[in-house]
Design a protein around this motif. Structure first.
Motif, PDB file in Angstrom:
ATOM      1  N   SER A 174      44.090  35.867  48.694  1.00 37.79           N
ATOM      2  CA  SER A 174      43.369  37.062  49.132  1.00 37.79           C
ATOM      3  C   SER A 174      43.719  38.273  48.292  1.00 37.79           C
ATOM      4  CB  SER A 174      43.692  37.356  50.606  1.00 37.79           C
ATOM      5  OG  SER A 174      43.285  36.280  51.432  1.00 37.79           O
ATOM      6  N   ARG A 175      44.969  38.378  47.859  1.00 39.57           N
ATOM      7  CA  ARG A 175      45.381  39.522  47.040  1.00 39.57           C
ATOM      8  C   ARG A 175      44.855  39.410  45.612  1.00 39.57           C
ATOM      9  NH1 ARG A 175      50.493  38.189  49.390  1.00 39.57           N
ATOM     10  NH2 ARG A 175      50.957  39.485  51.218  1.00 39.57           N
ATOM     11  N   LYS A 176      44.715  38.210  45.112  1.00 45.94           N
ATOM     12  CA  LYS A 176      44.287  38.031  43.725  1.00 45.94           C
ATOM     13  C   LYS A 176      42.798  38.348  43.548  1.00 45.94           C
ATOM     14  CE  LYS A 176      47.686  34.557  42.302  1.00 45.94           C
ATOM     15  NZ  LYS A 176      47.886  33.154  41.820  1.00 45.94           N
ATOM     16  N   ASN A 177      41.984  37.842  44.465  1.00 45.34           N
ATOM     17  CA  ASN A 177      40.537  37.952  44.303  1.00 45.34           C
ATOM     18  C   ASN A 177      40.043  39.324  44.747  1.00 45.34           C
ATOM     19  OD1 ASN A 177      40.445  35.315  43.384  1.00 45.34           O
ATOM     20  ND2 ASN A 177      40.106  34.481  45.441  1.00 45.34           N
ATOM     21  N   PHE A 178      39.167  39.878  43.909  1.00 45.42           N
ATOM     22  CA  PHE A 178      38.576  41.188  44.190  1.00 45.42           C
ATOM     23  C   PHE A 178      37.390  41.018  45.143  1.00 45.42           C
ATOM     24  CE2 PHE A 178      35.173  44.187  43.086  1.00 45.42           C
ATOM     25  CZ  PHE A 178      35.793  45.374  43.458  1.00 45.42           C
ATOM     26  N   VAL A 182      29.301  43.773  48.333  1.00 44.13           N
ATOM     27  CA  VAL A 182      28.436  43.234  49.370  1.00 44.13           C
ATOM     28  C   VAL A 182      29.249  42.785  50.582  1.00 44.13           C
ATOM     29  CG1 VAL A 182      28.458  40.855  48.552  1.00 44.13           C
ATOM     30  CG2 VAL A 182      26.469  41.714  49.774  1.00 44.13           C
ATOM     31  N   VAL A 183      30.517  42.441  50.402  1.00 41.45           N
ATOM     32  CA  VAL A 183      31.364  42.037  51.531  1.00 41.45           C
ATOM     33  C   VAL A 183      31.557  43.216  52.477  1.00 41.45           C
ATOM     34  CG1 VAL A 183      33.636  41.184  52.180  1.00 41.45           C
ATOM     35  CG2 VAL A 183      32.504  40.277  50.144  1.00 41.45           C
ATOM     36  N   HIS A 184      31.828  44.390  51.928  1.00 44.37           N
ATOM     37  CA  HIS A 184      31.984  45.590  52.762  1.00 44.37           C
ATOM     38  C   HIS A 184      30.653  45.990  53.396  1.00 44.37           C
ATOM     39  CE1 HIS A 184      35.984  45.957  51.004  1.00 44.37           C
ATOM     40  NE2 HIS A 184      35.429  45.932  49.790  1.00 44.37           N
ATOM     41  N   LEU A 185      29.582  45.868  52.625  1.00 42.85           N
ATOM     42  CA  LEU A 185      28.264  46.224  53.160  1.00 42.85           C
ATOM     43  C   LEU A 185      27.851  45.266  54.282  1.00 42.85           C
ATOM     44  CD1 LEU A 185      25.779  48.044  52.937  1.00 42.85           C
ATOM     45  CD2 LEU A 185      24.881  46.462  51.211  1.00 42.85           C
ATOM     46  N   ALA A 186      28.164  43.992  54.117  1.00 47.31           N
ATOM     47  CA  ALA A 186      27.826  43.014  55.153  1.00 47.31           C
ATOM     48  C   ALA A 186      28.594  43.296  56.443  1.00 47.31           C
ATOM     49  CB  ALA A 186      28.121  41.603  54.651  1.00 47.31           C
ATOM     50  N   ASN A 236      33.691  36.570  54.132  1.00 47.29           N
ATOM     51  CA  ASN A 236      34.970  37.237  53.855  1.00 47.29           C
ATOM     52  C   ASN A 236      35.986  36.333  53.157  1.00 47.29           C
ATOM     53  OD1 ASN A 236      34.645  39.952  55.389  1.00 47.29           O
ATOM     54  ND2 ASN A 236      34.023  38.414  56.893  1.00 47.29           N
ATOM     55  N   HIS A 237      35.556  35.167  52.764  1.00 45.84           N
ATOM     56  CA  HIS A 237      36.470  34.247  52.075  1.00 45.84           C
ATOM     57  C   HIS A 237      36.805  34.795  50.688  1.00 45.84           C
ATOM     58  CE1 HIS A 237      38.133  30.514  50.443  1.00 45.84           C
ATOM     59  NE2 HIS A 237      38.214  30.088  51.712  1.00 45.84           N
ATOM     60  N   PRO A 238      38.039  34.612  50.237  1.00 46.28           N
ATOM     61  CA  PRO A 238      38.399  35.107  48.890  1.00 46.28           C
ATOM     62  C   PRO A 238      37.561  34.517  47.775  1.00 46.28           C
ATOM     63  CG  PRO A 238      40.362  34.592  50.167  1.00 46.28           C
ATOM     64  CD  PRO A 238      39.204  34.110  50.971  1.00 46.28           C
ATOM     65  N   ARG A 239      36.996  33.321  47.969  1.00 43.18           N
ATOM     66  CA  ARG A 239      36.190  32.692  46.933  1.00 43.18           C
ATOM     67  C   ARG A 239      34.690  32.896  47.158  1.00 43.18           C
ATOM     68  NH1 ARG A 239      39.165  26.753  46.293  1.00 43.18           N
ATOM     69  NH2 ARG A 239      41.282  27.558  45.829  1.00 43.18           N
ATOM     70  N   TYR A 240      34.344  33.874  47.934  1.00 44.18           N
ATOM     71  CA  TYR A 240      32.922  34.140  48.208  1.00 44.18           C
ATOM     72  C   TYR A 240      32.194  34.507  46.912  1.00 44.18           C
ATOM     73  CZ  TYR A 240      28.812  36.841  49.601  1.00 44.18           C
ATOM     74  OH  TYR A 240      27.538  37.337  49.711  1.00 44.18           O
ATOM     75  N   THR A 241      31.005  33.913  46.723  1.00 37.59           N
ATOM     76  CA  THR A 241      30.193  34.161  45.540  1.00 37.59           C
ATOM     77  C   THR A 241      29.098  35.168  45.876  1.00 37.59           C
ATOM     78  OG1 THR A 241      30.569  31.889  44.809  1.00 37.59           O
ATOM     79  CG2 THR A 241      28.759  33.095  43.773  1.00 37.59           C
TER      80      THR A 241
END
Length: 363
Positions: A174-178, A182-186, A236-241
């Motif tokens: 979670s800390r590595k991935n930016f 769209v995650v905040h907007l969602a 909200n997954h760290p690997r979300y595309t």
């Protein structure tokens, strides 16, 4: 020689006095009779005193029979004709305290529909004894409690996934991935959607005093809460595309989502403030607000805007769980819209006869 009798003799005086007294008495009697007749005429026609009317009220006896065993549970006596079915339920509750009114379902026939609480007993009576079939509806909850519970869960569950709890996601990853914007907007759009539902439940919608079975609330919560967990986990997954077409896709989809949310709110306000024409409630008509113009095309525009919100959210996030949830919601709302459209045709036929139920049709 006979002497002429003097009129002034005492005998003659007595005769005159007797004649004069008789004359005066007859005159007084006639005057008294005349005065009495005048008084009667001035008083008007003498009316006999009205007889006391004794109002006779017919009371009914309501026999409560178990719908399965066909055995009599109790008899509710002395039910006035003006009583409603809700009054009978309260009296039934006094006789059988374990069955509170919201849990009691009464039918006029064995396989007939459940009677409404507002129906008058006089409309059901064929004789002085009315037989009603009892069904236990199970534990009940109010409509306000139902919707507040159903909508509060998704709001809190999504926020738990948004903050990325250590029990859900790997903290190192979670800390590595930016996080993509769209995650905040969602998160903002999802929270806005359910906050609007909660506020409308408290301040806009007008619910009846009816209840719904507790099992319906459990099924509704399982559906909304379960899908919210699935949706929030992927977004909200760290690997979300992020979406394929980048910011343009997110921007236009978010704009459509906000417009549908605003339209849904204004439609709900219009439905809550329906105008009355005499004793008849009129179907809401479009106003200067452009969001209400959808009333010209469909009879249930609130469902149209609700479906538009979830379709826009699907395009904005481009995730499979949101797409499946939106598909199921569109199907469910179309069924609700068709059911309401049939009721509107019965109540507001001239206003809604040329409209579709939920999806606008342009010829």
């Amino acid at each position: 020689m006979l002497k002429r009798q003097n009129p002034s003799t005492p005998e003659h005086s007595r005769d005159l006095a007797a004649d004069g007294g008789a004359l005066s008495m007859s005159q007084n009697d006639s005057r008294s009779l005349f005065n009495l007749s005048q008084m009667v005429l001035s008083a008007g026609q003498i009316k006999p005193s009205p007889a006391l009317k004794h109002s006779k009220i017919t009371y009914f006896e309501v026999e409560i029979v178990d719908v399965q065993s066909k055995k009599q549970i109790c008899i509710v006596d002395k039910v006035s004709p003006a009583s409603t079915l809700l009054d009978v339920k309260h009296k039934f509750h006094k006789a059988c305290p374990q069955w509170y009114p919201s849990r009691v379902g009464l039918q006029l026939e064995h396989n007939g529909p459940f009677l409404k609480d507002s129906i008058s007993i006089q409309n059901l009576a064929v004789s002085s004894i009315i037989t009603l079939y009892f069904t236990d509806l199970g534990q009940q909850v109010g409509w306000t409690t139902f919707f507040l519970t159903e909508y509060t869960g998704p709001l809190l569950i999504y926020l738990l996934f948004y903050i990325r709890l250590s029990t859900i996601y790997d903290q190192v990853e979670s800390r590595k991935n930016f996080r993509h914007p769209v995650v905040h907007l969602a998160c903002f759009c999802h929270c806005l959607h359910y906050i609007r539902h909660l506020l409308e439940t408290l301040f806009v919608h007008k619910f009846s005093e009816g209840h719904t079975p507790l099992k319906n609330m459990i099924k509704g919560c399982a559906f909304y809460w379960g899908f919210t967990s699935w949706i929030a986990y992927y977004i909200n997954h760290p690997r979300y595309t992020p979406p394929s077409f980048g910011h343009k896709q997110v921007f236009y989809a978010a704009l459509a989502f906000l417009m549908c949310e605003a339209g849904n709110h204004f439609i709900n306000v219009a439905l809550a403030h329906q105008t009355n024409s005499g004793n008849r409630t009129c179907f809401p008509s479009p106003t200067y607000n452009p969001f209400t113009w959808l009333f010209l095309l469909v009879s249930c525009p609130n469902y149209t805007y609700e479906a538009g919100s979830w379709i826009s959210f699907t395009v904005m996030t481009q995730t499979l769980p949101v797409g499946i949830f939106s598909f199921l919601m569109v199907i469910q709302m179309s069924l609700w819209a068709q059911k309401k459209h049939k009721l509107y045709l019965k109540r507001f036929y001239p206003e809604v006869r040329r409209k579709a139920a939920m999806i606008p049709i342009v010829f």
